[in-house]
Write a protein that holds these residues in place. Sequence first.
Motif, PDB file in Angstrom:
ATOM      1  N   THR B  67       0.845  -1.212   0.000  1.00 42.92           N
ATOM      2  CA  THR B  67       0.000   0.000   0.000  1.00 42.92           C
ATOM      3  C   THR B  67       0.875   1.255   0.000  1.00 42.92           C
ATOM      4  OG1 THR B  67      -0.178  -0.183   2.425  1.00 42.92           O
ATOM      5  CG2 THR B  67      -2.046  -0.977   1.138  1.00 42.92           C
ATOM      6  N   ALA B  95       1.254  -6.780  -5.918  1.00 42.73           N
ATOM      7  CA  ALA B  95       0.397  -6.269  -6.990  1.00 42.73           C
ATOM      8  C   ALA B  95       1.125  -5.274  -7.882  1.00 42.73           C
ATOM      9  CB  ALA B  95      -0.878  -5.656  -6.399  1.00 42.73           C
ATOM     10  N   ALA B  98      -0.393  -4.172 -11.046  1.00 41.09           N
ATOM     11  CA  ALA B  98      -1.726  -3.576 -11.002  1.00 41.09           C
ATOM     12  C   ALA B  98      -1.742  -2.093 -11.340  1.00 41.09           C
ATOM     13  CB  ALA B  98      -2.359  -3.795  -9.622  1.00 41.09           C
ATOM     14  N   SER B  99      -0.606  -1.423 -11.232  1.00 44.75           N
ATOM     15  CA  SER B  99      -0.592   0.003 -11.585  1.00 44.75           C
ATOM     16  C   SER B  99       0.795   0.427 -12.055  1.00 44.75           C
ATOM     17  CB  SER B  99      -1.024   0.872 -10.383  1.00 44.75           C
ATOM     18  OG  SER B  99       0.040   1.056  -9.468  1.00 44.75           O
ATOM     19  N   ARG B 102       2.996   1.544  -9.089  1.00 46.06           N
ATOM     20  CA  ARG B 102       3.710   0.483  -8.366  1.00 46.06           C
ATOM     21  C   ARG B 102       4.910  -0.023  -9.164  1.00 46.06           C
ATOM     22  NH1 ARG B 102      -0.200  -2.707  -4.298  1.00 46.06           N
ATOM     23  NH2 ARG B 102      -1.639  -0.984  -3.984  1.00 46.06           N
ATOM     24  N   HIS B 136      -4.772 -10.366 -11.495  1.00 47.64           N
ATOM     25  CA  HIS B 136      -6.130 -10.269 -10.947  1.00 47.64           C
ATOM     26  C   HIS B 136      -5.999  -9.666  -9.554  1.00 47.64           C
ATOM     27  CE1 HIS B 136     -10.373 -11.255 -10.752  1.00 47.64           C
ATOM     28  NE2 HIS B 136     -10.196 -11.755  -9.551  1.00 47.64           N
ATOM     29  N   GLY B 137      -5.794  -8.349  -9.506  1.00 47.00           N
ATOM     30  CA  GLY B 137      -5.634  -7.679  -8.207  1.00 47.00           C
ATOM     31  C   GLY B 137      -4.385  -8.167  -7.507  1.00 47.00           C
ATOM     32  N   ILE B 138      -4.550  -8.606  -6.271  1.00 48.75           N
ATOM     33  CA  ILE B 138      -3.403  -9.098  -5.505  1.00 48.75           C
ATOM     34  C   ILE B 138      -3.135 -10.575  -5.778  1.00 48.75           C
ATOM     35  CG2 ILE B 138      -3.645  -7.429  -3.626  1.00 48.75           C
ATOM     36  CD1 ILE B 138      -4.951  -9.683  -1.961  1.00 48.75           C
ATOM     37  N   ASP B 139      -3.996 -11.216  -6.574  1.00 45.22           N
ATOM     38  CA  ASP B 139      -3.827 -12.640  -6.842  1.00 45.22           C
ATOM     39  C   ASP B 139      -2.828 -12.873  -7.960  1.00 45.22           C
ATOM     40  OD1 ASP B 139      -5.695 -13.151  -4.890  1.00 45.22           O
ATOM     41  OD2 ASP B 139      -7.360 -13.088  -6.308  1.00 45.22           O
ATOM     42  N   VAL B 191      -5.356 -13.593   3.241  1.00 43.44           N
ATOM     43  CA  VAL B 191      -4.675 -12.388   2.777  1.00 43.44           C
ATOM     44  C   VAL B 191      -3.451 -12.156   3.670  1.00 43.44           C
ATOM     45  CG1 VAL B 191      -4.887  -9.908   2.401  1.00 43.44           C
ATOM     46  CG2 VAL B 191      -6.836 -11.416   1.951  1.00 43.44           C
TER      47      VAL B 191
ATOM     48  N   VAL C  18     -13.122  -8.390  -7.975  1.00 41.65           N
ATOM     49  CA  VAL C  18     -12.144  -7.569  -7.254  1.00 41.65           C
ATOM     50  C   VAL C  18     -12.885  -6.418  -6.566  1.00 41.65           C
ATOM     51  CG1 VAL C  18     -10.141  -6.058  -7.475  1.00 41.65           C
ATOM     52  CG2 VAL C  18     -10.279  -8.156  -8.849  1.00 41.65           C
ATOM     53  N   ASP C  33      -9.810 -10.461   4.673  1.00 39.25           N
ATOM     54  CA  ASP C  33     -10.057 -11.891   4.870  1.00 39.25           C
ATOM     55  C   ASP C  33     -11.520 -12.251   4.607  1.00 39.25           C
ATOM     56  OD1 ASP C  33      -7.544 -12.921   5.379  1.00 39.25           O
ATOM     57  OD2 ASP C  33      -7.664 -12.627   7.544  1.00 39.25           O
ATOM     58  N   SER C  41     -11.963 -10.953  -4.322  1.00 45.93           N
ATOM     59  CA  SER C  41     -10.540 -10.640  -4.268  1.00 45.93           C
ATOM     60  C   SER C  41     -10.361  -9.206  -3.789  1.00 45.93           C
ATOM     61  CB  SER C  41      -9.932 -10.820  -5.664  1.00 45.93           C
ATOM     62  OG  SER C  41      -8.551 -10.527  -5.643  1.00 45.93           O
ATOM     63  N   ILE C  43      -8.589  -5.666  -2.800  1.00 45.93           N
ATOM     64  CA  ILE C  43      -7.383  -4.874  -3.064  1.00 45.93           C
ATOM     65  C   ILE C  43      -7.537  -3.549  -2.330  1.00 45.93           C
ATOM     66  CG2 ILE C  43      -8.066  -3.751  -5.233  1.00 45.93           C
ATOM     67  CD1 ILE C  43      -5.048  -4.498  -6.105  1.00 45.93           C
ATOM     68  N   LEU C  46      -3.471   3.274  -1.026  1.00 48.12           N
ATOM     69  CA  LEU C  46      -3.405   4.562  -0.335  1.00 48.12           C
ATOM     70  C   LEU C  46      -2.909   5.674  -1.258  1.00 48.12           C
ATOM     71  CD1 LEU C  46      -1.680   3.430   3.017  1.00 48.12           C
ATOM     72  CD2 LEU C  46      -4.122   3.728   2.611  1.00 48.12           C
ATOM     73  N   GLU C  50      -2.486   5.900  -8.297  1.00 43.02           N
ATOM     74  CA  GLU C  50      -2.917   4.666  -8.940  1.00 43.02           C
ATOM     75  C   GLU C  50      -4.436   4.487  -8.891  1.00 43.02           C
ATOM     76  OE1 GLU C  50      -0.808   1.531  -6.867  1.00 43.02           O
ATOM     77  OE2 GLU C  50      -1.989   1.775  -5.047  1.00 43.02           O
ATOM     78  N   GLU C  53      -6.178   3.248 -12.204  1.00 39.05           N
ATOM     79  CA  GLU C  53      -6.007   1.830 -12.519  1.00 39.05           C
ATOM     80  C   GLU C  53      -6.696   0.930 -11.507  1.00 39.05           C
ATOM     81  OE1 GLU C  53      -1.618   1.465 -14.337  1.00 39.05           O
ATOM     82  OE2 GLU C  53      -1.933   3.078 -12.890  1.00 39.05           O
ATOM     83  N   LEU C  57      -9.527  -1.888 -12.508  1.00 35.76           N
ATOM     84  CA  LEU C  57      -9.467  -3.338 -12.264  1.00 35.76           C
ATOM     85  C   LEU C  57     -10.516  -3.807 -11.265  1.00 35.76           C
ATOM     86  CD1 LEU C  57      -7.922  -4.366  -9.406  1.00 35.76           C
ATOM     87  CD2 LEU C  57      -5.938  -3.477 -10.583  1.00 35.76           C
TER      88      LEU C  57
END
Lengths: 259, 259, 259
Positions: B67, B95, B98-99, B102, B136-139, B191, C18, C33, C41, C43, C46, C50, C53, C57
């Motif tokens: 994050t 991830a 994902a962006s 990042r 797929h996101g954090i996956d 997670v 997501v 969780d 999923s 995500i 902060l 981003e 994006e 997603l």
Amino acid sequence: MTTLELTLSEQVRQQNPVVLTITNAVTPAKVADALSAIGASPIMSLAPQEANEMVTLANAITINLGTINKEQVEEITTVLKENRDQKPVVLDPVAVGASQYRLTVTKNLLQNYQFTVIRGNAGEIAALANVNWSSHGIDGGSGQANIHKIAKKVAQTYHCTVVLTGNTDIVTDGNNEFINHLSTNYFITNVGSGDMLSSITAAYLSVSDSPYLAACTATKFFTAAGVKAAREATGFGQWQVKLMDELTTLDPNEVLSFL
Amino acid sequence: MTTLELTLSEQVRQQNPVVLTITNAVTPAKVADALSAIGASPIMSLAPQEANEMVTLANAITINLGTINKEQVEEITTVLKENRDQKPVVLDPVAVGASQYRLTVTKNLLQNYQFTVIRGNAGEIAALANVNWSSHGIDGGSGQANIHKIAKKVAQTYHCTVVLTGNTDIVTDGNNEFINHLSTNYFITNVGSGDMLSSITAAYLSVSDSPYLAACTATKFFTAAGVKAAREATGFGQWQVKLMDELTTLDPNEVLSFL
Amino acid sequence: MTTLELTLSEQVRQQNPVVLTITNAVTPAKVADALSAIGASPIMSLAPQEANEMVTLANAITINLGTINKEQVEEITTVLKENRDQKPVVLDPVAVGASQYRLTVTKNLLQNYQFTVIRGNAGEIAALANVNWSSHGIDGGSGQANIHKIAKKVAQTYHCTVVLTGNTDIVTDGNNEFINHLSTNYFITNVGSGDMLSSITAAYLSVSDSPYLAACTATKFFTAAGVKAAREATGFGQWQVKLMDELTTLDPNEVLSFL
């Protein structure tokens, strides 16, 4: 240990005091659940804009310095300034011996604001007493000094009650001393045990006129719950679960049987 | 898998290394508990003012990008600059695909600082290798590329050990490759499984001269604990509890029986 | 309650949507969780850099105001601006009645952006309806007003579905009303129950064309999981564990038997 004291646990359950915790970034959920489990109502805030109202609705306050930075010190200072009614405040100087920054911030706070209770491990309380101590990150570490004298000195210097936690817990207001032998290693493995006790102590302060007795009782109740959980648990994870069970349901009278 | 390797788990328990984790905002308590459970000592910090001392007291460092924002990138950069003694550092590029933000931050870090281990899922390691991947996101997501080649390429490009986790884990230093089949779907549901392994790997790095062997052993130990927990658990919540039990008590010799 | 509705739970498990959650600082791990347990999923982010994006997603978004400050309000505003495709958004106005700051921020958001669902307790929904209510920190508090009328008014004012949770949950789109009696006190003790339901509701919104039916089904499924967990648990800690078990495995058809 008196029956009178034990009723504090019942009073927390009945009065449902609101405890404002300025929390570290690691264990806020554990602290919030522990407060809720004993019957208190946790609230947390990151915004100086609402400090006045947060302090107004709170019955007690905990200041946890576990992951302070510039923004959070500003938040903490604002909360303490707004505490004009002098609601009880617990200071938790996490790892204060680990950096000059933490030590300077903590000492500034102690010079400018009155705390009701300081709760820390031996390394943390030693740092506040300017005593040489071999700290080990967030752990208590080890040293040659007499921890009873250290706790007493800090209590007298800052006119407050000190709760020094470890295998043996020491609670002192500078004159009286209570020694608590209830202990389990799970408290050390569990990150946040100290954070939880600090905020639980704040809840007890809000239902008592005696900070010393409130701190003693909070410490007894919390450690009794942990010891009972340890008797039932087969491992660290299960102990965490059973600690929450016990905080919710432990009969204050049963605490007597642990002492 | 050698007995020599297995002793690393015992060394972590005996030496109690301090692992400084620059953590994401979602799973810090899980990471701290996992470190504490294996016998390490977690510490976390949000203040650049104390980065020097935090790095000094740490035996290993984990940088988790889950994050990140502007302030945390500053904190991370300060920590890495202060690491003049080149203590082992694990990078967890959560991830990263994902962006663009990042990816840019991560590549900048990789260009300017030496990491000992990069730990990520297939989608994350693929992003670092500039390989097309359906994240797929954090996956982990899915893709056509050969994940063995991707892991090897990243290890060679950044002169480090790569731990690519998924149903099958791949550990490679660019020359050697270890394949770990120990797995349970609970690792995916939970997670923070990756965050935990990244910081556990850092603890193992601090007690070994071989990053590759340390990463292999950390991966084996963590996944063995998860597989054993899965055998005993009747659901996801119970598995989380038993994972903590196992991380605390698992006999390193028992890990052999899982391989 | 129809079979058609119940298939939403299966669709979440199959489609693995997501859910971008702009989370409070206290319960992000619990929310993550819970989302993962139901098959979604999670995500979190902060960084405004981003936001575009992250929104792209995401299949649904949750905005949780539990620990807002200036920086997070900027992040929230950026996310909502980037939501040009009008993906479903759940607003969770935690303790909105506790400070003028929270109320002002929340009302500004409600005036400038369209929310699909607002999920809050009686005190929070009453604050949005400008109704006098005796709040108690993050708890629901008590008041004289008719909570059915309050929920309906807020739904009509903001053209959205309202989920008002408590011992009895009310779901209304301003015309229809669903009353859910599935309840356990553990939901109140557990800090983050509301946060979890808000993000779970977002997941259900992403697999349904009817926000009202999605919100009803999410509320039923979550509370049925909690009630089933309460039947099996011997305390608060165990209930938290079993809630995660049930969220993962509860047969949607079994939910019918609870109603």
